[in-house]
Design an enzyme around this catalytic site. Structure first.
Site, PDB file in Angstrom:
ATOM      1  N   CYS A 138     114.401  17.817  23.620  1.00 32.04           N
ATOM      2  CA  CYS A 138     113.460  18.888  23.509  1.00 32.04           C
ATOM      3  C   CYS A 138     112.956  19.026  24.846  1.00 32.04           C
ATOM      4  O   CYS A 138     112.118  19.740  25.036  1.00 32.04           O
ATOM      5  CB  CYS A 138     112.278  18.526  22.767  1.00 32.04           C
ATOM      6  SG  CYS A 138     113.015  18.613  20.796  1.00 32.04           S
ATOM      7  N   CYS A 458     107.510  15.779  23.970  1.00 30.59           N
ATOM      8  CA  CYS A 458     108.154  14.545  23.435  1.00 30.59           C
ATOM      9  C   CYS A 458     109.482  14.910  23.320  1.00 30.59           C
ATOM     10  O   CYS A 458     109.785  16.179  23.336  1.00 30.59           O
ATOM     11  CB  CYS A 458     107.432  14.368  22.142  1.00 30.59           C
ATOM     12  SG  CYS A 458     107.853  15.379  20.959  1.00 30.59           S
TER      13      CYS A 458
END
Length: 474
Positions: A138, A458
């Site tokens: 991500c 994250c």
């Protein structure tokens, strides 16, 4: 959870006071969007002697859409090409001035494994402009941007385009390994007898496909399952998660209706209408959200479709330059990209705690404190994940026992936190989110009168990223 982390965190002091403070703020959405009249700050610049100033000239993204909607018949390079063309149209930067192009993506289309190159050629860039693709879950477009920063800082380039793309509407589905092996061997067979012999060994189970899953290779656990365990470990209730998700959608809707999402550029989808806005922004009600069943840990989990980011299609792009080059070309940059860090931690129990670990490191690197930050843009993978990070950042115990720190860094105040919505509402095309975070931070700093923004995210694999964005002098 049987780990020591779970056991220890369950024994933290009750969080009711913290939750009450957090959500009293979270429900005052309208007042947060009226913060444009903030007095200008007079802080020193983070420029360093002997280090090039690297600026964001502009950043755009095509609308982020729920997978299976208007982008469903396209390929990833189509979306990335649209973002690149949107950037070119908005900036009028000559294509031949761009020295390098870097794109991030997570689930690669095998036909265009270097999607950066294919998108660049499709957008009309010279075939002599190098381009490569990076992947870091991500934070893939975060990595694309910092790769560009490195190229400019090293003097290799003056102008870099960085971005990210994801198309969850069409992900690769493979034959089983046994079938793949048989087909490859069959392709090398020279005689009819050899081919018939191989075909005769094929069994019905060979035809079972390998379906992709948003799961950790090292743990075989889906990210949603990890988020559910993380929420339980930090005693984040279903009510708190639903309240935070509602906050995200409500703020995103206000920002969308108020014309604040300036990075969005329209995209004329071939054979369909022009797409002009994100389609996942859907404020609901606590009552409706409360009716949804757990999505991962059944029947007692707290993570649902309503308090999770949804599978999203989208692409983004930012134009990075050395400050000297930008000014020479007559551009007024939006922001400086300053210090950044990447972190890694346990991919099982701490999979989604990247912001907690990255934030204090980037602040120390920049010589700042939490009080110096005017806007925070954190990636919202799950409501439980974001709330667990806020709680971990506000815990001396966690800092001392898991981060090797003497004291906590402190949780960001919600009046400065994701006030134009986040990934839960705007969408999360894995490879493209980082660019959205950075350009949103720059726009918020200008709108709200701040100087420093902190972007954090994250990533799968138990990794994370944080960066300091400094508003360019107005």
């Amino acid at each position: 959870m049987t780990s020591m982390l779970t056991h220890a965190i369950r024994n933290l002091p009750a969080s009711s006071a913290w939750a009450a403070r957090v959500f009293a703020r979270s429900l005052s959405c309208s007042s947060q969007l009226q913060a444009a009249a903030v007095q200008p700050k007079s802080k020193k610049t983070l420029a360093k002697s002997g280090v090039k100033n690297i600026v964001v000239v502009e950043g755009v993204r095509i609308p982020f859409l729920q997978s299976g909607t208007s982008y469903a018949d396209l390929m990833p390079h189509d979306l990335a090409r649209a973002a690149l063309q949107g950037l070119l149209n908005r900036t009028s930067v000559p294509r031949d001035v761009v020295d390098y192009i870097v794109y991030g993506t997570v689930i690669q289309e095998v036909k265009t494994s270097n999607v950066a190159r294919e998108a660049a050629l499709g957008a009309g860039f010279s075939d002599r402009t190098p381009a490569h693709t990076v992947t870091m879950a991500c934070i893939s477009s975060n990595q694309a941007m910092t790769t560009g920063v490195g190229l400019i800082a090293a003097g290799q380039c003056d102008v870099v385009v960085a971005g990210g793309v994801e198309l969850m509407s069409d992900v690769p589905i493979r034959h089983s390994r046994k079938m793949r092996k048989t087909m490859l061997t069959l392709n090398r067979a020279k005689t009819l007898g050899q081919k018939l012999s191989l075909i005769s060994k094929i069994r019905p189970d060979y035809f079972a496909p390998e379906l992709p899953a948003v799961a950790e290779f090292s743990t075989s656990e889906t990210m949603g399952h990890s988020a559910d365990r993380l929420a339980a470990a930090f005693a984040i209730s279903r009510l708190e998660q639903d309240e935070y998700a509602l906050r995200s959608h409500t703020l995103a809707k206000k920002a969308q209706d108020g014309g604040l999402l300036l990075d969005v550029v329209p995209f004329k989808v071939p054979g369909k209408k022009t797409v002009t806005k994100d389609n996942g922004v859907r404020p609901s009600s606590m009552e409706q959200m409360g009716k949804l069943k757990p999505a991962f840990v059944k029947p007692f989990g707290t993570v649902t479709a309503a308090n999770s980011s949804f599978l999203t299609d989208g692409a983004s792009a930012v134009l990075l330059m050395s400050e000297e080059k930008a000014l020479a070309m007559g551009y007024k940059p939006k922001a400086y990209l300053r210090d950044f860090v990447y972190v890694s931690q346990d991919p099982k129990d701490q999979l989604l705690l990247g912001p907690t670990y990255a934030t204090p490191k980037v602040l120390e690197k920049a010589g700042l404190t939490m009080a110096d930050i005017d806007v925070f843009e954190f990636h919202e993978a799950f409501a439980g994940q974001i709330l667990a990070n806020l709680k971990a950042m506000d815990s001396d115990w966690f800092a001392q026992n898991y981060m090797g720190r003497k004291s906590k860094v402190g949780a960001p105040p919600l009046e400065k936190f994701n006030t134009w919505g986040g990934s839960l509402s705007l969408g999360h095309p894995f490879g493209a989110t980082g660019c959205r975070l950075v350009i949103t931070a720059a726009h918020r700093l200008k709108k709200e009168g701040g100087q420093y923004g902190l972007v954090a995210a994250c990533a799968a694999g138990g990794q994370g990223h944080a960066m300091i964005v400094e508003l360019y002098p107005q």
